[in-house]
Design a protein around this motif. Sequence first.
Motif, PDB file in Angstrom:
ATOM      1  N   UNK A 132       0.806  -1.220   0.000  1.00  0.00           N
ATOM      2  CA  UNK A 132       0.000   0.000   0.000  1.00  0.00           C
ATOM      3  C   UNK A 132       0.838   1.268   0.000  1.00  0.00           C
ATOM      4  N   UNK A 133       2.160   1.158   0.279  1.00  0.00           N
ATOM      5  CA  UNK A 133       3.005   2.348   0.330  1.00  0.00           C
ATOM      6  C   UNK A 133       2.985   3.163  -0.948  1.00  0.00           C
ATOM      7  N   UNK A 168      -1.451   8.894  -3.718  1.00  0.00           N
ATOM      8  CA  UNK A 168      -2.633   9.634  -3.284  1.00  0.00           C
ATOM      9  C   UNK A 168      -2.237  10.920  -2.557  1.00  0.00           C
ATOM     10  N   UNK A 169      -1.298  10.823  -1.633  1.00  0.00           N
ATOM     11  CA  UNK A 169      -0.881  11.991  -0.855  1.00  0.00           C
ATOM     12  C   UNK A 169      -0.189  13.029  -1.728  1.00  0.00           C
ATOM     13  N   UNK A 170       0.644  12.561  -2.658  1.00  0.00           N
ATOM     14  CA  UNK A 170       1.353  13.496  -3.543  1.00  0.00           C
ATOM     15  C   UNK A 170       0.373  14.237  -4.451  1.00  0.00           C
ATOM     16  N   UNK A 196       3.801  21.171  -5.001  1.00  0.00           N
ATOM     17  CA  UNK A 196       4.357  19.825  -5.061  1.00  0.00           C
ATOM     18  C   UNK A 196       3.847  19.053  -3.845  1.00  0.00           C
ATOM     19  N   UNK A 197       3.284  17.872  -4.071  1.00  0.00           N
ATOM     20  CA  UNK A 197       2.724  17.094  -2.970  1.00  0.00           C
ATOM     21  C   UNK A 197       3.721  16.226  -2.230  1.00  0.00           C
ATOM     22  N   UNK A 199       3.563  13.396   6.368  1.00  0.00           N
ATOM     23  CA  UNK A 199       2.761  12.297   6.916  1.00  0.00           C
ATOM     24  C   UNK A 199       3.668  11.226   7.517  1.00  0.00           C
ATOM     25  N   UNK A 200       4.774  10.920   6.828  1.00  0.00           N
ATOM     26  CA  UNK A 200       5.736   9.960   7.367  1.00  0.00           C
ATOM     27  C   UNK A 200       6.329  10.472   8.674  1.00  0.00           C
TER      28      UNK A 200
END
Length: 439
Positions: free
Chosen positions: A148-149, A155-157, A177-178, A185-186
């Motif tokens: 899922x990484x 999705x986050x980017x 830039x995402x 988040x990390x």
Amino acid sequence: MWGSQSVSRVGSAVAYFALIIYLAQTLYPAEGQKAQLALATGAVFILATSLAVILAPITGSIVDRHDRRRVMLLCDTLSGVVTLAVAALMLTTALPLWVLLLYVIVTQTLDITHEAAFETSYAMLLPDEALTRANGMVQTTRTLSYLIGPALATLLIGLPALLARGGGGGWLASLHDGVPFALAVDGLSFLIAAAVLARLHIPSPPPAESHGGAAANVKADTRLGWTYLLRRPPLLHLLVVFAVLNLALAAIPSYQVLLARFTLAPDLEARGLGFTAALAILQTATSAGMFLGGLAISAWGGLRRHKFLGIFVPLGLMGLGLLGVGLSGHLYVTAAALACTVFLMPVATAHSSGIWQAQVPREMQGRVFAVRRLVARFTAPLGMGLISLLATRLPPAPVIAALGVLVALLAALQLLNPAMRRLDDREYLEGLAQMRAGD
């Protein structure tokens, strides 16, 4: 502890994928920069794998001389702070490659140290009969992060741009830039793990005695780890078996590419499929197989007695699976053979780790496991290099089949070895150690 560290593990997979995207889209986006991009991504991979080998003796010495909960807490906290700092810098400027490589060095060093403390904490929290299940749960989490990484990172980017098109999102939509958001988040996942650890009680054994300075400690501790293994041949043989297994299986990503590109080409043409679709099928089957294997050993809990069967029977079947991968010329047969091969990997690994954690004294696990990681992981890059070298001269299929035969024969020999049948007999191993110490 498992739940919070699982969140952090998924966050790390997100950050790694986001870093690759940053290299491809921000630093080296031009068509003429393919060489620079290849060198940069290769440098990231080489740093990550080589640090695990280089730092093994140091981290083993650290976790046997300090409170293991505090080591994990410090590593999680520093990883969160460093990652958030890099994310903040990305918002203001394009970071050069050397900064990103420094970030990889720092975070990988912290991750490797954390892993050493984490792995040696299982036996301080759980009875011996629960260790196989615990290792299976950790294997499942690791595989899930690989699954899922990349999707979560994508999705986050893409979220800031998506919110901007929708006309909302506030400050998040203003990001050009995402990638910094994904890294943030990390960073938060590390701080969450640290917050949970701060409230947990994880006992540590009495710290090992110092022998002088840090360098002297590392040297003495490495010697102690080797001495411990040399006096217990069954554990040493088990380590060699897994070193060979890593040599054969570390190149699975290369197997997938080479098989899809060359061996399976006639079958793909007959099915009307292209290289990209075939590679996606092989990768999906492999990831799913490993994930399901982790779930299976977590639910089962492993063998309570005769644990050597839980190691060498799966390893023998994995060798036969690799043989099937090499002999198959059909896409879906190859995908099924890969899935079955890696399905058994968490089963064998969980039983093996459970034996190590049960047999090695708690106060020595950092130092002994350091030697274990050093030997086992050293063969992984060798396997990648060997496959790359042989692929220039031989078709990939017979090479993969030969490695499968090697693994299967090695597992069969260990099943026939009377000493290996007593891997989980602590009195037998200690008796061997006393005899060899006397000699």
